[in-house]
Design a protein around this motif. Structure first.
Motif, PDB file in Angstrom:
ATOM      1  N   MET A  12      14.414  -6.133  -2.123  1.00 17.18           N
ATOM      2  CA  MET A  12      13.310  -7.098  -2.066  1.00 17.18           C
ATOM      3  C   MET A  12      12.018  -6.433  -2.528  1.00 17.18           C
ATOM      4  N   ILE A  13      11.045  -7.267  -2.911  1.00 21.23           N
ATOM      5  CA  ILE A  13       9.682  -6.778  -3.088  1.00 21.23           C
ATOM      6  C   ILE A  13       8.809  -7.593  -2.142  1.00 21.23           C
ATOM      7  N   GLN A  14       8.126  -6.892  -1.245  1.00 19.61           N
ATOM      8  CA  GLN A  14       7.307  -7.544  -0.243  1.00 19.61           C
ATOM      9  C   GLN A  14       5.924  -6.923  -0.249  1.00 19.61           C
ATOM     10  N   MET A  15       5.081  -7.373   0.686  1.00 19.33           N
ATOM     11  CA  MET A  15       3.741  -6.796   0.711  1.00 19.33           C
ATOM     12  C   MET A  15       3.352  -6.333   2.107  1.00 19.33           C
ATOM     13  N   VAL A  16       2.416  -5.383   2.141  1.00 17.48           N
ATOM     14  CA  VAL A  16       1.876  -4.853   3.401  1.00 17.48           C
ATOM     15  C   VAL A  16       0.354  -4.888   3.304  1.00 17.48           C
ATOM     16  N   THR A  17      -0.286  -5.104   4.433  1.00 22.70           N
ATOM     17  CA  THR A  17      -1.750  -5.179   4.433  1.00 22.70           C
ATOM     18  C   THR A  17      -2.364  -3.776   4.382  1.00 22.70           C
ATOM     19  N   ASP A  18      -3.637  -3.721   4.063  1.00 23.20           N
ATOM     20  CA  ASP A  18      -4.331  -2.429   4.079  1.00 23.20           C
ATOM     21  C   ASP A  18      -4.280  -1.794   5.462  1.00 23.20           C
ATOM     22  N   GLU A  19      -4.354  -2.604   6.509  1.00 24.07           N
ATOM     23  CA  GLU A  19      -4.288  -2.074   7.871  1.00 24.07           C
ATOM     24  C   GLU A  19      -2.920  -1.426   8.115  1.00 24.07           C
ATOM     25  N   GLU A  20      -1.882  -2.083   7.651  1.00 24.47           N
ATOM     26  CA  GLU A  20      -0.532  -1.522   7.823  1.00 24.47           C
ATOM     27  C   GLU A  20      -0.369  -0.235   7.015  1.00 24.47           C
ATOM     28  N   ILE A  60      13.800  -1.475  -2.099  1.00 24.90           N
ATOM     29  CA  ILE A  60      12.807  -2.275  -1.388  1.00 24.90           C
ATOM     30  C   ILE A  60      11.409  -1.781  -1.763  1.00 24.90           C
ATOM     31  N   GLY A  61      10.692  -2.645  -2.484  1.00 23.92           N
ATOM     32  CA  GLY A  61       9.381  -2.282  -3.011  1.00 23.92           C
ATOM     33  C   GLY A  61       8.277  -2.971  -2.237  1.00 23.92           C
ATOM     34  N   PHE A  62       7.140  -2.285  -2.118  1.00 23.82           N
ATOM     35  CA  PHE A  62       6.034  -2.862  -1.358  1.00 23.82           C
ATOM     36  C   PHE A  62       4.729  -2.823  -2.133  1.00 23.82           C
ATOM     37  N   GLN A  63       4.111  -3.980  -2.267  1.00 21.32           N
ATOM     38  CA  GLN A  63       2.783  -4.095  -2.862  1.00 21.32           C
ATOM     39  C   GLN A  63       1.746  -4.186  -1.742  1.00 21.32           C
ATOM     40  N   ALA A  64       0.491  -3.922  -2.107  1.00 26.64           N
ATOM     41  CA  ALA A  64      -0.601  -4.138  -1.155  1.00 26.64           C
ATOM     42  C   ALA A  64      -0.927  -5.637  -1.149  1.00 26.64           C
ATOM     43  N   ALA A  65      -1.210  -6.167   0.037  1.00 29.49           N
ATOM     44  CA  ALA A  65      -1.365  -7.621   0.170  1.00 29.49           C
ATOM     45  C   ALA A  65      -2.461  -8.193  -0.740  1.00 29.49           C
ATOM     46  N   GLY A  66      -3.520  -7.434  -0.962  1.00 36.18           N
ATOM     47  CA  GLY A  66      -4.602  -7.939  -1.818  1.00 36.18           C
ATOM     48  C   GLY A  66      -4.337  -7.746  -3.295  1.00 36.18           C
ATOM     49  N   ALA A 116       2.453   2.936   1.451  1.00 27.94           N
ATOM     50  CA  ALA A 116       2.958   1.554   1.392  1.00 27.94           C
ATOM     51  C   ALA A 116       4.468   1.511   1.603  1.00 27.94           C
ATOM     52  N   SER A 117       5.184   2.518   1.105  1.00 28.63           N
ATOM     53  CA  SER A 117       6.644   2.507   1.281  1.00 28.63           C
ATOM     54  C   SER A 117       6.992   2.610   2.767  1.00 28.63           C
ATOM     55  N   VAL A 118       6.305   3.500   3.471  1.00 29.37           N
ATOM     56  CA  VAL A 118       6.568   3.697   4.901  1.00 29.37           C
ATOM     57  C   VAL A 118       6.062   2.490   5.706  1.00 29.37           C
ATOM     58  N   ALA A 119       4.907   1.975   5.326  1.00 28.84           N
ATOM     59  CA  ALA A 119       4.374   0.786   5.999  1.00 28.84           C
ATOM     60  C   ALA A 119       5.370  -0.365   5.892  1.00 28.84           C
ATOM     61  N   GLY A 120       5.971  -0.483   4.743  1.00 29.86           N
ATOM     62  CA  GLY A 120       6.957  -1.545   4.529  1.00 29.86           C
ATOM     63  C   GLY A 120       8.173  -1.373   5.428  1.00 29.86           C
ATOM     64  N   VAL A 121       8.643  -0.142   5.547  1.00 30.09           N
ATOM     65  CA  VAL A 121       9.814   0.116   6.389  1.00 30.09           C
ATOM     66  C   VAL A 121       9.478  -0.175   7.861  1.00 30.09           C
ATOM     67  N   ILE A 122       8.298   0.264   8.296  1.00 29.57           N
ATOM     68  CA  ILE A 122       7.883   0.004   9.689  1.00 29.57           C
ATOM     69  C   ILE A 122       7.798  -1.510   9.939  1.00 29.57           C
ATOM     70  N   LYS A 123       7.163  -2.200   9.000  1.00 28.14           N
ATOM     71  CA  LYS A 123       6.956  -3.638   9.159  1.00 28.14           C
ATOM     72  C   LYS A 123       8.283  -4.415   9.182  1.00 28.14           C
ATOM     73  N   TYR A 124       9.161  -4.105   8.234  1.00 25.16           N
ATOM     74  CA  TYR A 124      10.403  -4.869   8.163  1.00 25.16           C
ATOM     75  C   TYR A 124      11.409  -4.451   9.236  1.00 25.16           C
ATOM     76  N   ALA A 125      11.220  -3.254   9.794  1.00 24.04           N
ATOM     77  CA  ALA A 125      12.030  -2.887  10.969  1.00 24.04           C
ATOM     78  C   ALA A 125      11.678  -3.820  12.122  1.00 24.04           C
TER      79      ALA A 125
END
Lengths: 355, 355
Positions: A263-271, A216-222, A293-302
């Protein structure tokens, strides 16, 4: 037993031979830190581990690939290497080049790299130029030059880089005794997700593990070209290490996510900043923003129920670089300290201490 | 085998029991990096190794002692800890406190700590105050408060800190299979030379080594109270981590040098910066300036014939903190990069590349 660096440790899995001169700073062997307080915060019964890649010699995961790239460049008779970099690659290229005596040319996007990283390329004696453009522009220049002049490219387009980086997956398995269920990772130029997936597959083929993780990969939203399905001309994010609009390993990253059921998803700078603070303040682990970003992604998708059926499952979050790479961001995030008189009672009063 | 941090690894040598709650970031297990190019530069036939303590979790050797100090503070029922710091101690105290949930108070000398270190204490959520005074003033305030209020002192006056730090000596022996002939180390508050000497002696008593190293410690010339034999009221040096005029472990440091047949000497800021650059540019190892004092001392005393009868002897130089702790110093030392247009041919021309 003394750790001898990733090439000697994983010799049989790497494209090296007895003739390869090994240039190493004893990279790898980074801690897999349990994150129980983070897991409780997320509250899904997950077992979370942090692969703290900031404890590599130059403070990021790039050293795993660079020991390979520089060793192979010397084996092949190269006299000079070049890279484009948001900072971590250039720090690593400069350090390993210095250790080997190779000439190192570094091109960075002007005003777009964190202070710590800039200091590294400079102090290791690389010839550093700040190009008036973004990372993608800079990489184009480097691709042109290394295709037309006798200079070895050491960006992750160089396959030796990916080979070295896959050793991160080997180490995780060697410690856990199995593959994790989920492997969370920041995605910028997309070489690292590619490398980890390759590492897991190779250990699977070798019979070392019986299952593979979901990647599970996470990019920055911008700066999320893979998520958006198109090149981002002017990427924006505080996570400078993944501020890349046209990733070199785009297709292999998509393949890793697809083939692993991830999956590859995105997280915002705030996240990202929220995860950055949680890591520092509840786990004692300081990372550069991109790593969070990896941890932000896990928190968000949890929160979005992704892990609802995953009680007891193991999640490894790769933390790609040390927080010291970008000290300004930390100070900006929490503010400067209060100044106080040199007087014990003033300090007691200010801190509200009681006998 | 996964590394479990210094307490679990060296449990039998430390004042801990099964009741001690172990707070660890998997500190220790730092690389012992061969420095062959540095050895050739010095040209005395020495075998030189660099104990790269900058690869501890918070980027300095302080983590070895802090895992002990925080674990013991919790075992003893403490709710809050406090330290005075030139930066590395506070970074470590803040990180381990965050991981454990302890309250952490940090007092730093105003305008006297490096950027990276400041960012660490802040981001880990410590309550940080900048005292209008130098380190020695700040330590006095902390000693007063921790003697009179229910707050645990975690400076190296706390004996658990020295206990943890001695594990660095164990690791060196475990890798070399013997004690080095010389152990070179920067001296600031003098806790670390005290700790290493304790570690070597304990391994000697346990029959793990048959000889002991000569302990050679180096202070910065503008901050050399032990060498000068008197307190320095207004210490000055670019090596902020050892800018200390009245070391807490003064007597035990002198004892280590005397009893081992070593010495405590001083090196100038110019010699420190020269060693700092040599390490970065010939070994690929980036350290904070104070760390380079050990190497500067070896270079200087090699010139003064100290090692003339030491061909083939082993020298371990402790590099106490990562260069990323003080990025400004690196940039100040080598200057900012040149800015160039986003044009491959301009870059080719500037770098003087030929097909």
């Amino acid at each position: 037993m003394a750790w001898e660096g990733v090439i000697k440790t994983y010799f049989d899995y790497l494209p090296v031979s007895e003739k390869t001169p090994i240039i190493t700073l004893k990279e790898g062997n980074t801690p897999l830190v349990p994150a129980d307080r983070l897991a409780r915060h997320i509250n899904k019964g997950l077992k979370i581990f942090l692969k703290y890649e900031g404890l590599n010699p130059t403070g990021s995961f790039k050293d795993r690939g660079m020991t390979m790239a520089i060793s192979k460049a010397i084996e092949e008779g190269s006299c000079a290497v070049m890279c484009a970099s948001t900072g971590n690659t250039s720090a690593s290229a400069a350090a390993y080049s210095a250790r080997s005596g190779l000439k190192c040319f570094v091109l960075i996007p002007h005003k777009s790299i964190a202070l710590g990283k800039l200091s590294q390329a400079l102090i290791h004696g690389a010839d550093v130029l700040a190009v008036q453009g973004n990372f993608d522009d800079t990489l184009k220049v480097v691709r042109y030059i290394t295709s037309n002049y006798p200079v070895t490219l050491v960006n992750s387009i160089n396959p030796n880089r990916i080979e070295g980086q896959k050793t991160g997956a080997f180490e995780i398995v060697d410690v856990l005794g199995k593959a994790p269920d989920y492997h969370a990772i920041p995605v910028g130029n997309a070489g690292n997700i590619t490398a980890y997936w390759k590492g897991y597959r190779e250990y699977h083929e070798a019979g070392k593990i019986s299952s593979l993780p979901r990647m599970i990969g996470f990019q920055a939203a911008g700066s999320a070209p893979i998520v958006l399905g198109k090149v981002v001309e002017d990427p924006k994010t505080i996570a400078t290490a993944i501020k890349i609009g046209n990733p070199a390993s785009w297709e292999s990253a998509e393949a890793a996510a697809r083939d692993s059921g991830g999956m590859i998803q995105m997280v915002t700078d705030e996240e990202i900043i929220e995860a950055y603070k949680i890591l520092a303040q509840t786990e004692g682990v300081f990372v550069e923003p991109a790593s969070a970003a990896s941890v932000a992604g896990v928190i968000k998708y949890a929160k979005e129920s992704y892990f609802d059926d995953s009680k007891g499952k193991t999640v490894v979050c790769v933390l790609t670089g040390h927080g010291l790479k970008d000290p300004d961001r930390a100070i900006q995030t929490v503010g400067n300290p209060e100044v106080i008189e040199n007087d014990p009672m003033k300090v007691v009063e200010r801190l509200g201490l009681k006998k």
